[in-house]
Design a protein around this motif. Structure first.
Motif, short mmCIF file in Angstrom:
data_model
loop_
_atom_site.label_atom_id
_atom_site.label_comp_id
_atom_site.label_asym_id
_atom_site.label_seq_id
_atom_site.Cartn_x
_atom_site.Cartn_y
_atom_site.Cartn_z
N ALA A 495 0.84 -1.19 0.00
CA ALA A 495 0.00 0.00 0.00
C ALA A 495 0.88 1.24 0.00
CB ALA A 495 -0.92 0.01 1.22
N TYR A 496 0.35 2.31 -0.61
CA TYR A 496 1.12 3.55 -0.81
C TYR A 496 0.19 4.74 -0.59
CZ TYR A 496 3.76 -0.02 -3.28
OH TYR A 496 4.43 -1.18 -3.61
N GLN A 497 0.78 5.87 -0.17
CA GLN A 497 -0.01 7.08 0.04
C GLN A 497 0.68 8.25 -0.63
OE1 GLN A 497 -0.92 8.00 4.13
NE2 GLN A 497 -2.61 9.32 3.55
N GLY A 498 -0.12 9.09 -1.32
CA GLY A 498 0.40 10.28 -1.96
C GLY A 498 -0.66 10.92 -2.82
N ASP A 499 -0.54 12.22 -3.07
CA ASP A 499 -1.47 12.96 -3.94
C ASP A 499 -2.92 12.84 -3.48
OD1 ASP A 499 0.61 13.79 -5.57
OD2 ASP A 499 0.31 12.21 -7.06
N GLY A 500 -3.14 12.74 -2.17
CA GLY A 500 -4.50 12.61 -1.67
C GLY A 500 -5.13 11.27 -1.98
N LYS A 501 -4.31 10.26 -2.22
CA LYS A 501 -4.81 8.93 -2.55
C LYS A 501 -4.10 7.88 -1.70
CE LYS A 501 -5.39 10.23 -7.44
NZ LYS A 501 -6.86 10.28 -7.50
N ILE A 502 -4.76 6.75 -1.55
CA ILE A 502 -4.12 5.54 -1.04
C ILE A 502 -4.29 4.47 -2.10
CG2 ILE A 502 -4.32 3.67 0.63
CD1 ILE A 502 -4.84 5.73 2.76
N THR A 503 -3.18 3.88 -2.48
CA THR A 503 -3.16 2.90 -3.58
C THR A 503 -2.67 1.56 -3.05
OG1 THR A 503 -2.72 4.64 -5.21
CG2 THR A 503 -2.18 2.37 -5.83
N LEU A 504 -3.40 0.51 -3.37
CA LEU A 504 -2.98 -0.84 -3.03
C LEU A 504 -2.75 -1.63 -4.31
CD1 LEU A 504 -5.47 -0.02 -0.86
CD2 LEU A 504 -4.65 -2.14 0.18
N VAL A 505 -1.60 -2.29 -4.41
CA VAL A 505 -1.34 -3.21 -5.52
C VAL A 505 -1.43 -4.63 -4.97
CG1 VAL A 505 0.19 -3.85 -7.40
CG2 VAL A 505 0.17 -1.49 -6.57
N ILE A 506 -2.27 -5.43 -5.62
CA ILE A 506 -2.65 -6.74 -5.08
C ILE A 506 -2.31 -7.83 -6.09
CG2 ILE A 506 -4.55 -8.11 -4.16
CD1 ILE A 506 -6.05 -5.42 -3.70
N LEU A 507 -1.43 -8.73 -5.72
CA LEU A 507 -1.16 -9.92 -6.53
C LEU A 507 -1.93 -11.09 -5.96
CD1 LEU A 507 1.43 -8.09 -7.07
CD2 LEU A 507 2.61 -10.24 -7.57
N ASN A 508 -2.67 -11.77 -6.81
CA ASN A 508 -3.30 -13.03 -6.42
C ASN A 508 -2.75 -14.10 -7.34
OD1 ASN A 508 -4.82 -15.14 -5.55
ND2 ASN A 508 -6.78 -14.36 -6.29
N ARG A 509 -1.70 -14.77 -6.89
CA ARG A 509 -1.07 -15.80 -7.71
C ARG A 509 -1.67 -17.18 -7.46
NH1 ARG A 509 4.17 -16.76 -7.19
NH2 ARG A 509 4.48 -15.87 -5.11
N SER A 510 -2.72 -17.23 -6.65
CA SER A 510 -3.40 -18.50 -6.40
C SER A 510 -4.39 -18.77 -7.52
CB SER A 510 -4.14 -18.46 -5.06
OG SER A 510 -5.32 -17.68 -5.16
#
Length: 567
Positions: A495-510
């Protein structure tokens, strides 16, 4: 107030289909004017991979002074050019708005616009249109009586979160995600560069471009235009210049190739050479943000290369580093992030003060146990960049599988090797991840090499997957902490925060989807967007429900996706 009724109609005329489809549910205030519309959508021409279309809107309600028409492309089509409208696309959602001269549509009046688009696999007509938020059903919706009670709405249920973001705990600041230009070949075209660094539909959002620093100054002009385009068209794009060798006459083997050391009596000349390149590019309107001292000082192949030890690099940057102006130096881009090439510089106060970054390549790094935080670099506040990796074992020696966007071997390698290592590098507190060539059949956009089946300049599956980081985790964002429930345990998330946003990058390798996953933000959010790339989807917009500080999403099996909260 009440919800508008739902109807369907379809009128067929010569060569065109009048699409009248299910209306979306729209609440209108008491006393609102009657509303209605029909849309004639026709494909005027079609060719392999592309098409042209014309759209005519008929306003069946009260006169309009401005209009916005929306629809979805569910087969992956994308708009490339439009006229008589301002047209944008986000994932599958397309929005067409009036321009300055055609906003007014009287009752029973019409307005038309056109566009060109691209397609793969199939090009079905869209089936649902809405004009100013009201479904185009081919009829009108009567004004609801003022005595109607307001509709009751039930917010999405809240419950225990499966992923909880904790923005109070912060980690590294992200400098970006990028790729290299051709080091010895031709430059990216303007269109190539825009596709790679742009933030629009079917653009990949790279924020770092790596370029070669030739030992011959007459070769420096090759990439000026593409680098200038990257700087002006992209968002906060950084340039990394990496030299493979000094001029042959300055080396112990008197050759550009097969390694050979830089002679110590030419250290000052080499520093001036690096500085001359930076100043030349600066004069061309291309500030070089980071300049490496050497690409792979521990690798001596039969092409441009130069050999250094860690102590030699320390001595060079200590004694000569200040001569390279208007940029920040990097050491040492060793093949496998070998600390022996960077520790000596980091342990010398003078040398350390003359560098801005620590770099290294991913080849063998994980196997060597160094795909982890580099504590000495962190101790001295030196950002760590992974500046090169190249893997395309899936081709088995060469085939056209790379031109097939749904090829399983390509997707498995992309997800399980490349995207997994991007995730691990972020968890390791590294600040940047830079792939090898951005334009190549196994990379982010195709090079058109016939044996591998890609289209020159067209985004590839690997590019869409990489854009799930690059496009939504922008330079300056800071990685923050999160916790996961047992339901979310198959997911690899940052998860990341910046520019008034919170961004989550999600890998589902299952091999199983994680449906109805509840994501908890640290505060209420005004908007949530979810984009997913899988074997059969390319950064496609996904349904998301929001309630307060929570969003509920479905995470598809074998996918990488990005959830963006706007706070």
């Amino acid at each position: 107030m009440r919800r508008s009724r739902v109807t369907n109609a379809a009128l067929v005329s010569a060569g065109a289909v009048l699409l009248a489809s299910a209306a979306v549910a729209v609440a209108m205030p008491a006393g609102a004017a009657a509303a209605g519309c029909s849309v004639n959508y026709s494909v005027s021409s079609q060719w392999q991979g592309g098409f042209g279309a014309n759209v005519t809107i008929t306003n069946l309600g009260d006169a309009l002074t401005s209009w916005t028409l929306t629809w979805n492309y569910n087969a992956g089509q994308t708009v490339t050019q439009a006229w008589n409208t301002t047209l944008t696309q986000s994932g599958t959602a397309v929005t067409a708005k009036n321009v300055s001269y055609n906003g007014a549509i009287p009752t029973n009046g019409t307005v038309s616009f056109g566009f060109n688009g691209s397609w793969t696999g199939s090009n079905p007509d869209p089936t649902i249109f809405a004009l100013n938020g009201v479904g185009c059903t081919g009829g009108t919706e009567p004004t609801p009586p003022p005595t109607d009670p307001p509709p009751t709405t039930t917010p999405p249920p809240t419950g225990p979160a499966d992923i909880t973001v904790n923005s109070a705990t912060k980690y590294q600041t992200v400098d970006g995600f990028g790729a290299a230009q051709s080091i010895w070949g031709s430059a990216w075209s303007t269109t190539d560069t825009q596709t790679l660094v742009g933030m629009g539909a079917n653009q990949l959002g790279l924020s770092i471009v790596r370029t070669g620093l030739s030992p011959e100054s007459n070769e420096w002009a090759t990439h000026v235009n593409s680098l200038k385009t990257a700087k002006s068209y992209g968002s906060n794009v950084k340039i990394l210049a990496s030299p493979w060798t000094a001029p042959a006459a300055w080396k112990t083997n008197n050759s550009r190739v097969n390694g050979g050391k830089l002679r110590t009596d030419y250290y000052d000349d080499y520093a001036n050479h690096l500085n001359s390149y930076v100043q030349y590019m600066r004069g061309q309107g291309v500030p070089v943000d980071v300049t490496s001292v050497q690409n792979e000082p521990d690798w001596h192949p039969d092409y441009d290369s130069m050999d250094w030890s860690g102590t030699e690099l320390r001595t060079f940057v200590r004694d000569q580093g200040t001569k390279v102006q208007n940029t920040k130096l990097m050491v040492a881009e060793a093949v496998n992030m070998n600390y022996g090439y960077t520790d000596p510089t980091l342990n010398d106060a003078t040398a350390r003060n003359n560098i801005g970054y620590v770099g290294g390549h991913l080849y063998g790094t994980e196997e060597s146990g160094r795909l982890r935080p580099y504590s000495l670099a962190e101790q001295h506040n030196k950002p760590v960049w992974m500046t090169e990796w190249n893997l395309h074992a899936a081709d088995g020696g060469g085939s056209n599988i790379w031109g097939n966007p749904a090829n399983a071997a390509v997707w498995n390698e992309t997800l399980d090797d490349i995207m997994r290592t991007v995730h691990k590098s972020m968890e390791a507190n590294w600040n940047a991840y830079i792939w090898w060539y951005g334009k190549r059949y196994y990379s982010f956009i195709g090079d058109g090499e016939s044996a591998f089946g890609t289209v020159a300049g067209a985004p590839l599956k690997r590019g869409y997957a990489f854009s799930q980081y690059a496009k939504y985790v922008r330079p300056g964002y800071q990685r923050v902490a999160l916790t996961k429930s047992s339901k979310a345990s198959p997911l690899e998330v940052t998860a990341y925060q910046g520019d008034g946003k919170i961004t989550l990058v999600i890998l589902n390798r299952s091999n199983s989807a994680v449906n109805n996953a509840v994501i908890q933000a640290p505060q209420n959010v005004s908007r949530a967007e979810h984009y997913l790339t899988s074997q059969n989807a390319n950064a496609a917009s996904q349904p998301t429900s929001v309630n307060g500080g929570q969003a509920t999403i479905n995470v598809g099996a074998r996918s990488i996706s990005t959830l963006v909260f706007t706070l």
